[in-house]
Design a protein around this motif. Sequence first.
Motif: not given
Length: 314
Positions: A128-143
């Motif tokens: 929860a402390d990420l800055k300049e967050f991108s939803s690619d983090f979620v889609s990338g690791i869930v993919g």
Amino acid sequence: MLEEVERWLSTRSWSLTDRPLHKILAAKQRTGQSVSVVLPALNEEETVGDIVAIIRHDLMQQVPLVDEIVVVDSGSTDRTSEVAAAAGARVVHRDDILPRIPTVPGKGEVLWRSLLVTSGDIVCFIDADLKEFSSDFVSGIVGPLLTDPGIDLVKGMYDRPLGGAAGQGGRVTELMARPLLNMHWPQLAGFVQPLGGEYAARRSLLEQLPFPVGYGVELGMLVDALHLVGLDALAQVDVGVRKHRHQDGQALGRMSAAIYRTAQLRLARGHLIRPSLTQFERGEDGFEPRTYSVDTEERPPMVEITEYASRKVA
């Protein structure tokens, strides 16, 4: 490097572009799997709202990839809960989950309890402390979990800048975790960010794993998953750059001690070293010792918890 690891790097390390979003969505629709995103949070009012809002907008409103976002507040004294709820997350307080078992401080404790308040077939953890967050983090690791039934756990890999210098973050990884893994579990030597807080796994795996309650949870999870499902069921995806709040040197020392303790427990369950760490801070009369416990309590696999089993039956 082991030949097995070299092969793994060529077959289980991917980039975002290897799985376009439309292919991930098609796989989700075809398989009917659901996705939960969990943010463990402690005093993260400055960043948690933006992360939740971006995930909700990009992966719930724009496309139906994520089914629920849950922020588990582990005792914040700021407005973390209010900010997260306003951004669209369901907020659950750590102490309200499984109240018959008293809570202890630690990130792993929160992740373990989150299994009881989420429903997704795939659970994705995001710090929860990420800055300049991108939803690619979620889609990338869930993919990979949605498209490949042989994958059970996916870690994010990324650059971690420190003080403007690329690749200098992740000090505990380089000084503690990577040497431990290379020496004792060389099959895991290919993970770029073994301690990274952004990863996703099948619930069917997570519910079988013990969870170290503190900072050792990521290393413990990797080692235990390796033994349970094997290297080929583990993977990593390059999601770019991770920016977050960096901790001071003494905090990193305590983190390192907890990680070493987690590793030591897995190496020799019957031979335990002194579970404490003494550090020094300059005071009025010179350097003063401060001793911290690093005894890494662990929670049992969630399938052994009566309330979890009852929920699954219901």
